[in-house]
Enzyme design. Structure first.
Site, PDB file in Angstrom:
ATOM      1  N   VAL A 430       0.841  -1.206   0.000  1.00  0.00           N
ATOM      2  CA  VAL A 430       0.000   0.000   0.000  1.00  0.00           C
ATOM      3  C   VAL A 430       0.875   1.255   0.000  1.00  0.00           C
ATOM      4  O   VAL A 430       0.606   2.226  -0.705  1.00  0.00           O
ATOM      5  CB  VAL A 430      -0.957   0.002   1.219  1.00  0.00           C
ATOM      6  CG1 VAL A 430      -1.674   1.340   1.364  1.00  0.00           C
ATOM      7  CG2 VAL A 430      -1.972  -1.107   1.082  1.00  0.00           C
ATOM      8  N   ALA A 431       1.934   1.214   0.801  1.00  0.00           N
ATOM      9  CA  ALA A 431       2.786   2.399   0.917  1.00  0.00           C
ATOM     10  C   ALA A 431       3.513   2.704  -0.380  1.00  0.00           C
ATOM     11  O   ALA A 431       3.782   3.856  -0.695  1.00  0.00           O
ATOM     12  CB  ALA A 431       3.797   2.187   2.045  1.00  0.00           C
ATOM     13  N   GLU A 435       0.205   6.419  -5.621  1.00  0.00           N
ATOM     14  CA  GLU A 435      -1.055   7.134  -5.843  1.00  0.00           C
ATOM     15  C   GLU A 435      -0.854   8.646  -5.885  1.00  0.00           C
ATOM     16  O   GLU A 435      -1.653   9.372  -6.464  1.00  0.00           O
ATOM     17  CB  GLU A 435      -2.054   6.783  -4.753  1.00  0.00           C
ATOM     18  CG  GLU A 435      -2.714   5.463  -4.983  1.00  0.00           C
ATOM     19  CD  GLU A 435      -3.680   5.151  -3.874  1.00  0.00           C
ATOM     20  OE1 GLU A 435      -4.843   4.969  -4.180  1.00  0.00           O
ATOM     21  OE2 GLU A 435      -3.244   5.107  -2.710  1.00  0.00           O
ATOM     22  N   ASP A 477      -8.737  22.464 -37.127  1.00  0.00           N
ATOM     23  CA  ASP A 477      -9.919  23.124 -37.650  1.00  0.00           C
ATOM     24  C   ASP A 477      -9.647  24.624 -37.561  1.00  0.00           C
ATOM     25  O   ASP A 477      -9.201  25.107 -36.532  1.00  0.00           O
ATOM     26  CB  ASP A 477     -11.127  22.740 -36.797  1.00  0.00           C
ATOM     27  CG  ASP A 477     -12.298  23.659 -37.042  1.00  0.00           C
ATOM     28  OD1 ASP A 477     -12.666  23.786 -38.207  1.00  0.00           O
ATOM     29  OD2 ASP A 477     -12.812  24.238 -36.082  1.00  0.00           O
TER      30      ASP A 477
END
Lengths: 712, 86
Positions: A430-431, A435, A477
């Site tokens: 997790v660490a 993230e 465009d």
């Protein structure tokens, strides 16, 4: 459309015998079983035979079959000829289409009806299948051949099995609704609800909670009450997340319900108002000014109809539509959606009233096909996103490896229990999952966006900031993106001379100059051809200039606004009675206006349009002194000038006029029908150039000064 | 014109970048809290540090709550991002 659906195995040479025997031979080549039996057992065989012969020795026996994947075409050639209802048929095209797609059936039928009679002789000369396919493909590509032949109203009614005066019966409409489905645009890709629920219950965070809950039931811990409480938290949390997603989906559906409208339909001989979703092919719909067209349909009644097709064609000018109950050949290369007697779902009736028989509903409409295409588009990740993804995968792999290593080290060497070592592994995992990487990158990109915004560059999508750095070619465009969607007439080519026009945007202040000398209003007035051109620019115009607080803006089409501005600069006002207007249409590529000047007895026809198409309609030329026949050399000179201007990225328009159209009822009708077809005078090099006003600010895309910007 | 567009964009997108960072932080915090809860449960089995059941449950509950807040903020950001697409 036809060549791509035919293959060499489905071309038969030397058909002989009776017509039914030839049909059996063709059916034998089909991939469908018992196709011959289906043809012979068709309930309406006699009627079908009536519409099978399309002229010039060509017959197209056709059938709609349930659950067919794609249309099937089989071509037979009979140089000796076969007798069919008293006529000699030499080319037979067997057409089988899916019953669920009547629009496609009509489209192919119309295409083959116009194409095959034009190339019958050429087809019969061919000796092998590849050459036959080449002939058809070449004919389809040639713009000179008619693209679509309008089927008669009776044939349309026959093909759609409907009654043009009384419409469908309610029972038949309900049966067709079950068969064809509702007339709504469907979402092609949609995740099932149980997948969404599963994803929310087993997200990375939820898995951590699952582990905590399971730990509570492990012998030695024995906390079943806590485990159950955690499980409840998992369920509530997952359901809450699921409900949020589900609600946002429902919001989209509710929005669609708001968009859905009512329409008037004729069923059982009576007009009633129904939900557009209940429309089926074969329904007769009644349309009035301001109505949105609810489905694709063929006009069976039309009175002064003008439609806004901009959502399909991009053309902002209204297009005229009319019913044609007789076969009408429309020459040239144009799109199916430009057929003058058809209306399409999503377009709007700007003027007039009409009745139409529906031939396409839901995803089988033209707008449905566009919706289907847009839903198939997958967003390609930017180079930054790809690199980030790679980094995240690498770090995750490293974290997993390290975690597993420490798990076994802690368990086998460190003296931890497996449970403790496992929780340690999870903690390490997790660490290490990066993230925080995405918010950090987002923040740095946002800082870049803010710095760019200070330099007047607006960035809508954050990843595009980095992507822009890797860019080598920009396809952009132009109108409204690099430019301000403002236009200005900057150059006029008349009598072989070039006149420069100065000014800014739509401001009606500017000067005309010729060979470095300013032209006064008096000299513009004396220059006959230039004056005619300016009159034409003023008269063939539906726009209006309006002064705002700081600058002028145009109400109407920007091109016409630029021409109105040009006329204002020359002081053109005039009092004209507009007798008739043929608006710009993409098929004709020109606009014509019949006017009668004040206190004059004769009307004048003014035409403005694409230079090539306008020039094609002209037979004489005004060279500044006399009107004389337009020679091929002069035509070539005008076209060269057009090319030279267009190559500089200028939008070029051609102008023409015809004097002396007597304003009498009979003569007027003649003028209107043949407007801009003959006897037009093309002023020598009467071309006006519109240059696009680039944004005063730096454009959104910064282009290095030594790099060239090429107009497409 | 671009200044006006920026103002309009800012009016339409009231959620600023700090929201994006904060949403990521909350999600990460929630995961760590869930992990701590796991450690607390394992701790009970080893009797190294005794923690009350209520404390573990409250940790789990606060993790779920914080995760929900983070998710809601991220969803809002996504919807704003989609709306701002050309």
């Amino acid at each position: 459309m036809i060549a791509e659906r035919l293959d060499a195995t489905k071309v038969i040479f030397g058909l002989k015998g009776s017509f039914p025997a030839a049909i059996d031979q063709l059916c034998a080549r089909s991939s469908l079983a018992n196709l011959g039996d289906r043809f012979s057992s068709q309930k309406r065989n006699e009627m079908n035979q009536r519409y099978s012969y399309i002229g010039s020795g060509v017959a197209v026996p056709h059938l709609r079959v349930e659950n067919l994947a794609a249309p099937e075409l089989i071509l037979g050639l009979a140089p000796q000829g076969l007798s069919f209802n008293g006529v000699n048929v030499k080319v037979i095209l067997l057409l089988v289409t899916p019953a669920e797609q009547p629009a496609q059936h009509l489209q192919i039928l119309q295409r083959v009806s116009s194409l095959l009679p034009a190339i019958t002789g050429e087809l019969l000369e061919q000796r092998d299948a590849p050459r036959v396919l080449q002939t058809i493909a070449r004919a389809e590509q040639m713009s000179a051949l008619p693209t679509y032949l309008n089927l008669t109203q009776e044939q349309i009614a026959f093909e759609l099995e409907t009654d043009l005066s009384d419409g469908l019966t309610s029972a038949e409409a309900h049966s067709r609704l079950a068969h064809y489905g509702r007339n709504v645009l469907q979402r092609v890709r949609r995740e099932p609800w149980h997948i969404k629920l599963f994803r929310n219950l087993f997200s990375f965070f939820a898995v951590l909670l699952w582990i905590a809950a399971l730990l509570c039931f492990v012998p030695g811990v024995d906390l079943p009450q806590l485990g159950i409480a955690i499980l409840l938290v998992i369920l509530i949390n997952g359901l809450f997340a699921f409900m949020q997603e589900y609600k946002s989906d429902r919001a989209l559906e509710m929005l669609q319900q708001l968009i859905a409208q009512k329409c008037r339909v004729i069923r059982d001989g009576k007009i009633s108002e129904i939900d557009t979703a209940e429309l089926v092919p074969g329904d007769i719909i009644s349309l009035e000014q301001g109505n949105l067209v609810p489905a694709d349909g063929r006009l069976v009644e039309a009175f002064e109809v003008e439609v806004d097709n901009s959502c399909l064609t991009g053309e902002s000018s209204p297009a005229r539509r009319y019913k044609s109950d007789q076969p009408v050949l429309v020459s040239g290369k144009f799109l199916w959606i430009e057929l003058p007697n058809a209306v399409f779902a999503g377009t709007a009736l700007l003027r007039g009233r009409a009745r139409a028989v529906v031939f396409g509903t839901g995803m089988n409409t033209e707008v449905g096909k566009i919706a289907s295409l847009t839903q198939d588009i997958r967003t390609e990740p930017s180079p930054l996103q790809k690199q980030l993804r790679g980094t995240v995968y690498a770090i995750t792999a490293l974290a997993s490896s390290l975690g597993l290593l420490l798990l076994f080290l802690g368990w086998l060497i460190g003296g931890l229990t497996f449970l403790e070592a496992f929780v340690f592994f999870v903690g390490l995992f997790v660490a290490n999952v990066p993230e925080g990487l995405l918010p950090t990158v987002t923040l740095s990109l946002a800082m870049g966006v803010q710095r760019m915004a200070k330099r007047h560059a607006l960035v809508k999508s954050l990843p595009s900031v980095e992507t822009l750095g890797c860019t080598t070619v920009i396809c952009c465009d132009k109108t409204g993106t690099l430019t301000q969607n403002l236009m200005m007439a900057s150059e006029i080519a008349v009598d072989g001379e070039t006149i420069q026009v100065s000014g800014v945007g739509y401001s009606p202040r500017g000067e005309f100059s010729h060979a470095g000398q300013l032209l006064s209003l008096e000299s513009i007035s004396r220059w006959t051809t230039l004056r005619r051109l300016l009159d034409c620019a003023f008269i063939c115009n539906n726009s209006k200039l309006e002064q705002g607080d700081t600058e002028y803006h145009v109400i109407g089409d920007p091109t016409e606004g630029a021409l109105m501005c040009l006329a204002e600069k020359a002081g053109i006002r005039g009092t004209y009675q507009r007798l008739h207007l043929n608006p710009f249409e993409s098929i004709r590529k020109r606009m014509s206006v019949l006017v009668k000047p004040y206190r004059e007895h004769e009307a004048t026809l003014y035409v403005k349009g694409a230079p090539l198409e306008t020039l094609q309609q002209c037979d004489r030329i005004h060279d500044g002194r006399d009107v004389r026949p337009l020679t091929d050399v002069e035509r070539e000179r005008v076209l060269q000038k057009n090319d030279e201007m267009a190559n500089r990225g200028l939008r070029v328009l051609g102008f023409a006029y015809r004097d002396g159209a007597a304003v009498r009822a009979g003569a007027l009708l003649c003028v209107l029908l043949h407007a801009a077809r003959e006897d037009l005078l093309f002023r020598s090099h009467a071309l006006a150039c519109l240059s696009f006003c680039f944004s005063r600010h730096r454009p959104a895309v910064c282009i290095r000064r030594n790099q060239e910007v090429l107009p497409a | 014109m671009i200044e006006q567009a920026r103002k309009k964009s800012a009016e339409k997108n009231p959620i600023n970048l700090s929201t994006s960072v904060f949403a990521g932080f909350l999600t990460k915090l929630a995961k760590h809290l869930a992990l701590i809860a796991c450690f607390m449960i394992v701790g009970i089995s080893r009797t190294r540090f005794a923690t009350s059941h209520v404390a573990i449950f409250l940790t789990i509950l606060s993790a779920a709550l914080i995760h929900s807040i983070g998710r809601v903020q991220r969803r809002l950001l996504l919807s704003v991002h989609r709306r701002s697409q050309p």
